[in-house]
Motif scaffolding. Structure first.
Motif, PDB file in Angstrom:
ATOM      1  N   ARG A  83      29.356 -18.005 -26.254  1.00 46.73           N
ATOM      2  CA  ARG A  83      30.679 -17.998 -26.669  1.00 46.73           C
ATOM      3  C   ARG A  83      30.842 -19.221 -27.771  1.00 46.73           C
ATOM      4  O   ARG A  83      31.331 -18.848 -28.944  1.00 46.73           O
ATOM      5  N   ARG A  91      30.082 -12.755 -28.291  1.00 49.03           N
ATOM      6  CA  ARG A  91      31.122 -13.392 -27.511  1.00 49.03           C
ATOM      7  C   ARG A  91      31.911 -14.454 -28.177  1.00 49.03           C
ATOM      8  O   ARG A  91      32.659 -15.125 -27.697  1.00 49.03           O
ATOM      9  N   ARG A 149      35.850 -12.631 -26.257  1.00 46.96           N
ATOM     10  CA  ARG A 149      34.968 -13.191 -25.067  1.00 46.96           C
ATOM     11  C   ARG A 149      34.088 -12.184 -23.969  1.00 46.96           C
ATOM     12  O   ARG A 149      33.330 -12.389 -23.322  1.00 46.96           O
TER      13      ARG A 149
END
Lengths: 161, 251
Positions: B12, B81, B224
């Motif tokens: 992420r 992500r 995400r």
């Protein structure tokens, strides 16, 4: 079987490696060489800026210089912590930068006076302190673009970090 | 040692930096002035540098032999992500500045928190990067003020840019089971706790820019979990082209 490492000798060899973008200063002057770990047989390098495109070129130059001095068995490691600051630049390195036309950073990474105001940046060509920042981002990640109001020349200033 | 939640979290962080760095690179040679061109390219370089460290660390944590390049160039859009904000198109200069202002203001708070992460390598990356992100946030805030408090044209463009980007802001502060676990272990930062400082920082700049507060908008989310806008695929195609056409090519 290990060859004893003399950190002083290794540092002397590394002091001959120029910075690829500012060749008047060595990577030792700039504080890019963090030290030599004699126990592990490693040279410790730290990047100046995360996005510095010279990082790989520096590592390759270090490897070839070490090999040329019979020190090719040493490992080259990157360390991030504590992060590099402009305080790691040696006094000799600062003077070489100035003579080359790049205003060196003042000592103290915050670079402010006791009242919290930014320190004046003397023009590396004429010494005047009547200087202004043109752009905080310059020709490389480590430099900002400034201009002298007296000699009217633009100049690079090493970013304070 | 493999740790899937930690791997996911590092993706992420790394993908946010990678995608925004690639986006900003599109300005190279096209910005309104030379100084802005250099500035945006420098910010892009910093972000790609962050991504290299974060994705490299992700690969180490995953333990499957994937390095930063492998993760950047050999994953499909569904496996990315990053948040939706960073993949949005550049639009005009004001829209790019709106995106940068919102993202860098958030990232500065996030990385400041991550300097205290119990994952010492992540903490080192954050400590290294947060100083650079402060420059990004200042650059963007300066332009928000200049455009917002500028001509009628620049002001309207700044308002339009912020109105487009605002719908992607809530996602920055959303958390889920992956992060709750990591927050408890002291590895991740609790995103929800960053919101008040973010709102205060944004409000201060908008007031200085004589701009209205950010308008309310229904949040758009999904990045995400790999649910991206169509823009991400168009960004990845040129970025990954060489490695996809000639796998593992080196020079």
């Amino acid at each position: 079987m290990t060859t004893p490492v003399d950190p002083g000798q290794v540092m002397d060899v590394l002091a001959t490696v120029p910075d690829p973008e500012i060749p008047v200063v060595s990577i030792v002057d700039l504080g890019i060489v963090r030290g030599v770990d004699a126990g592990r047989g490693s040279v410790l390098l730290t990047p100046t800026y995360t996005g510095c495109p010279a990082t790989l070129a520096i590592e390759m130059a270090v490897r070839s210089t070490l090999a040329a001095h019979g020190l090719g068995h040493l490992a080259v490691e990157t360390v991030l912590s504590p992060p590099w600051t402009t305080d790691w630049i040696s006094d000799a390195g600062r003077e070489k930068l100035r003579a080359y036309g790049i205003a060196p950073p003042p000592k103290g990474s915050a670079a402010t006076n006791l009242r919290g105001q930014p320190m004046p940046t003397p023009c590396p060509r004429c010494g005047s302190t009547r200087t202004v920042e043109v752009s905080r981002f310059g020709s490389t990640p480590c430099k900002a673009l400034w201009r002298c109001e007296d000699c009217l020349e633009p100049f690079d200033r090493f970013k304070c970090h | 040692m493999s740790d899937t939640t930690c791997f996911d979290y590092l993706l992420r962080l790394g993908d946010d930096s990678l995608v925004l760095g690639q986006r900003l690179g599109e300005w190279c040679g096209h910005a309104p002035t030379l100084e802005i061109d250099l500035s945006l390219a420098n910010v892009a370089l910093d972000l790609i540098g962050q991504a290299t460290y974060l994705l490299g660390h992700a690969g180490t944590v995953e333990g499957q032999g994937r390095d930063a390049d492998r993760l950047a160039f050999h994953r499909d859009a569904l496996d990315f992500r990053n948040c939706l904000l960073v993949e949005q198109p550049n639009g005009d200069f004001a829209q790019t500045i709106a995106r940068q202002f919102l993202f860098s203001t958030y990232q500065r708070l996030l990385f400041d928190g991550l300097t205290r992460s119990t994952d010492s390598h992540l903490a080192a990356i954050a400590a290294k990067s947060v100083k650079e992100v402060a420059y990004h946030a200042d650059l963007a805030a300066g332009w928000v003020v200049r455009l917002g408090d500028g001509t009628a044209e620049s002001r309207q463009r700044m308002i339009d840019g912020l109105e487009w980007m605002v719908r992607f802001v809530d996602e920055l502060f959303m958390t889920d089971a992956v992060e709750t676990d990591l927050v408890a272990r002291g590895i991740a930062v609790d995103r929800t706790a960053l919101r008040p400082a973010f709102d205060a920082a944004v409000t201060a700049v908008l007031e200085q820019a004589t701009l209205p507060p950010l308008p309310a908008h229904r949040p758009v989310t999904g990045g995400r979990r790999g649910h991206h806008t169509e823009h991400l695929g168009h960004l990845l195609a040129p970025m990954q082209h060489l490695q996809r056409s000639y796998p593992n090519a080196t020079w």
